[in-house]
Structure formats: structure tokens, C-alpha cells
Design a protein around this motif. Structure first.
Motif, PDB file in Angstrom:
ATOM      1  N   ALA A 181       2.340   2.170  -3.333  1.00 20.52           N
ATOM      2  CA  ALA A 181       1.405   2.838  -4.248  1.00 20.52           C
ATOM      3  C   ALA A 181       1.053   4.253  -3.816  1.00 20.52           C
ATOM      4  N   HIS A 182       1.312   4.597  -2.529  1.00 21.08           N
ATOM      5  CA  HIS A 182       0.810   5.877  -2.008  1.00 21.08           C
ATOM      6  C   HIS A 182       1.863   6.727  -1.292  1.00 21.08           C
ATOM      7  N   TYR A 183       3.159   6.317  -1.297  1.00 22.10           N
ATOM      8  CA  TYR A 183       4.139   7.053  -0.494  1.00 22.10           C
ATOM      9  C   TYR A 183       4.331   8.492  -0.959  1.00 22.10           C
ATOM     10  N   GLN A 184       3.987   8.784  -2.241  1.00 25.78           N
ATOM     11  CA  GLN A 184       4.139  10.157  -2.743  1.00 25.78           C
ATOM     12  C   GLN A 184       3.066  11.082  -2.183  1.00 25.78           C
ATOM     13  N   GLU A 185       2.027  10.496  -1.607  1.00 25.56           N
ATOM     14  CA  GLU A 185       0.902  11.269  -1.097  1.00 25.56           C
ATOM     15  C   GLU A 185       1.046  11.467   0.414  1.00 25.56           C
ATOM     16  N   TRP A 238       0.834  -1.200   0.000  1.00 27.76           N
ATOM     17  CA  TRP A 238       0.000   0.000   0.000  1.00 27.76           C
ATOM     18  C   TRP A 238       0.873   1.257   0.000  1.00 27.76           C
ATOM     19  N   GLN A 268      -6.917   5.556   6.258  1.00 30.54           N
ATOM     20  CA  GLN A 268      -7.117   4.878   4.983  1.00 30.54           C
ATOM     21  C   GLN A 268      -6.331   3.570   4.928  1.00 30.54           C
ATOM     22  N   LEU A 269      -5.102   3.592   5.445  1.00 31.18           N
ATOM     23  CA  LEU A 269      -4.278   2.386   5.475  1.00 31.18           C
ATOM     24  C   LEU A 269      -4.946   1.303   6.322  1.00 31.18           C
ATOM     25  N   VAL A 302       0.274  10.261   3.654  1.00 28.69           N
ATOM     26  CA  VAL A 302      -0.171   8.948   4.108  1.00 28.69           C
ATOM     27  C   VAL A 302      -1.171   9.103   5.238  1.00 28.69           C
ATOM     28  N   ASN A 303      -2.321   8.517   5.017  1.00 26.70           N
ATOM     29  CA  ASN A 303      -3.426   8.606   5.966  1.00 26.70           C
ATOM     30  C   ASN A 303      -3.563   7.262   6.670  1.00 26.70           C
ATOM     31  N   GLY A 355       6.551  13.062  -1.316  1.00 26.68           N
ATOM     32  CA  GLY A 355       5.663  13.088  -0.162  1.00 26.68           C
ATOM     33  C   GLY A 355       6.026  14.050   0.940  1.00 26.68           C
ATOM     34  N   GLU A 365      -7.853  -0.153   4.371  1.00 26.70           N
ATOM     35  CA  GLU A 365      -7.419  -1.022   3.276  1.00 26.70           C
ATOM     36  C   GLU A 365      -7.001  -2.402   3.776  1.00 26.70           C
TER      37      GLU A 365
END
Length: 286
Positions: free
Chosen positions: A194-198, A191, A204-205, A200-201, A259, A208
Motif C-alpha cells: 500500500a505504501h511502496y510508492q512513498e 503495508w 510508521q511501519l 517508506v518510514n 518510490g 502499524e
């Protein structure tokens, strides 16, 4: 967190750095890092885990691990006087290794797949050949101790022996891997990939992975031996290093891209973890 990039310094005309049967029985707490060369580790004894490529591997006698240049990894071992961590590690310049393997096309192809292929597996269970590999290593170590200089022929023989254990052609272990259900930590790392540039919530993690927020961090530490925040930081900074070395993007834009929207924080964190500023890192890799 210790320094992420650990350059391996080869002496003049040196192509292999050899560290035989490293013995640890009191404290071993690994950290996320990478090297500019190949790292090959064989486990003689111990238990623990290794994180690499968003996957986890168990440490046990007979496991051989091959880490590609600049591949982020973390080794964690649960050590005690009753259960020491014993391993042999050698570092190798892959270009020199390929030159040494000229004339051995099948084994050279296996080595090329190991160091620059996209094969997701880097851990190989050679437990059924452990006595043979122990002999390879002991023999090479004795040859190395007898000479003041390394012998390319001895290095070539060691590589050929290890690569033969990994197999060639349809029998190669490079193209196989055990299919199993992902551990929670692996789901978390996938996860993050796929999302480290954003931003990180954690909510949401948790959603998921169908876990509570508190359990996400706890199970990651329990399975990997490391903190979730350290893994996230290491993954972001590794990408930052790649962008610094391969693009002319401004440092502030690179921070945002991986990020870190706060430029000042990105610079401070980069220097604290890697020991230099992003600009100096870029100049040193041009």
C-alpha cells in the motif's frame, strides 16, 4: 541481490522446460525474481518458505506451487545433508498449454484460472496424493528421457493429471484457501504493497505492526529468509518494469512513481539489479 527478471529461454519448438528432482543439500538462499512464463514447482522433500502475493507458504513434501508470468516470488529452503531440498520445476508457455488442453474444457478452465486469474493462492497441499503425483512425474520423466524431442501428447497428459489433482468445478482447490492469522512478515508486505510508492518510514511501519523498529527487520528476515530492504526494492523495480513496458512515462517520472525520487539512484539501482538500463529495458520490451 541477484537479477530480478530471469527470462526462460525456450529452444525452437520447445514448449516445456523440465528439471526433474533437483537436489540441494548444502546451500540454498533464494532471491526475489520473476519469469515471463509459468513456473510449476512440486516439492518432493525439504522445508522452508515461499513468499508470493504478500503471502507466505511453508515448504513441505506434497506442496505444488504455481507462479504466474511476471509474478514476484522468493523461495527459501533450510537445507542440510539430513534435510535436502528436493523439487521438480518445469516452465511452461501458458498459450501453448491452453492449446494442448483444447477439448478438455473443465481442466482448461482450471489452468486459465491458475495462470491469469485473480485467485490469491498459488500453493496447494497435495500431500494426500503425493504417491500419485510422484508416479506422474516419474512416468513423464522416463518418457522424456527416451525421446530426443518433446511429445505434445505426453505434455498434455502430464497437465491433465496435475489439473485433475487440483479438481474441477465446486471441488476445485483454486477457489479455496486456509484462513489463518497473518504472520508479521505478511502484515509487513501488505503495508509495503500500500505504501511502496512513498518514502517508506520504518517508524510508521513499526507503529502499524505494533513492533519495535529493530524487531520489524529481524522478524521479516526470520520468517522469510530475506531482507526487508531487498523485498521493498524488488517490489518497486517490478512496478517500474511494468510501467516501462506498458506506458510512455519518462524514466525519471517512473522512478518517482515507484518510490525513487532521485533519478540517478534509480538508474544505477535498476542497472545493478536487472543488468540493463531502464531505457534499454523499455526498448527490449516494445
Amino acid at each position: 541481490m541477484k537479477q530480478l527478471f530471469e527470462p526462460v529461454l525456450f529452444a525452437n519448438r520447445q514448449s516445456l522446460i523440465w528439471d526433474y528432482r533437483i537436489y540441494t543439500d548444502d546451500h540454498y538462499k533464494g532471491y526475489y525474481h520473476w519469469h515471463q512464463c509459468c513456473e510449476i514447482m512440486f516439492v518432493h522433500g525439504g522445508q522452508g518458505s515461499i513468499v508470493v502475493n504478500q503471502q507466505m507458504y511453508d515448504i513441505r513434501p506434497g506442496m505444488l506451487f504455481f507462479f504466474q508470468p511476471y509474478q514476484l516470488h522468493r523461495i527459501y529452503s533450510e537445507v542440510s545433508p539430513e534435510c535436502p531440498f528436493v523439487r521438480t520445476i518445469f516452465y511452461l508457455d501458458p498459450h501453448i498449454a491452453e492449446n494442448l488442453l483444447q477439448g478438455f474444457s473443465k481442466r482448461k478452465a482450471v489452468f486459465s484460472a491458475l495462470w491469469q486469474g485473480s485467485n490469491p493462492y498459488c500453493g496447494f497441499d497435495l500431500g494426500n496424493r503425493i504417491e500419485t503425483i510422484e508416479w506422474f512425474y516419474q512416468n513423464y520423466n522416463e518418457l522424456r528421457m527416451k525421446s530426443s524431442e518433446e511429445d505434445p501428447e505426453d505434455i498434455s497428459m502430464l497437465l491433465l493429471q496435475l489439473l485433475s489433482c487440483l479438481g474441477t468445478g465446486e471441488q476445485s482447490m483454486i477457489h479455496t484457501g486456509e484462513r489463518r492469522n497473518l504472520r508479521y512478515s505478511e502484515q509487513i508486505m501488505n503495508w509495503i504493497e500500500a505504501h511502496y510508492q512513498e518514502e517508506v518510514n520504518l517508524d510508521q511501519l513499526a507503529e502499524e505492526t505494533h513492533l519495535s523498529k529493530s524487531y520489524v527487520s529481524r522478524i521479516f528476515h526470520q520468517e522469510t529468509g530475506g531482507r526487508l530492504v531487498d523485498y521493498l526494492t524488488a517490489r518497486r523495480l517490478k512496478q517500474a518494469c511494468r510501467l516501462l513496458g506498458t506506458t510512455d512515462m519518462p524514466v525519471e517520472q517512473i522512478g518517482i512513481a515507484v518510490g525513487f525520487p532521485n533519478a540517478s539512484y534509480f538508474n544505477q539501482l535498476f542497472k545493478r539489479v536487472l543488468g540493463t538500463t531502464p531505457l534499454k529495458y523499455r526498448k527490449g520490451n516494445m
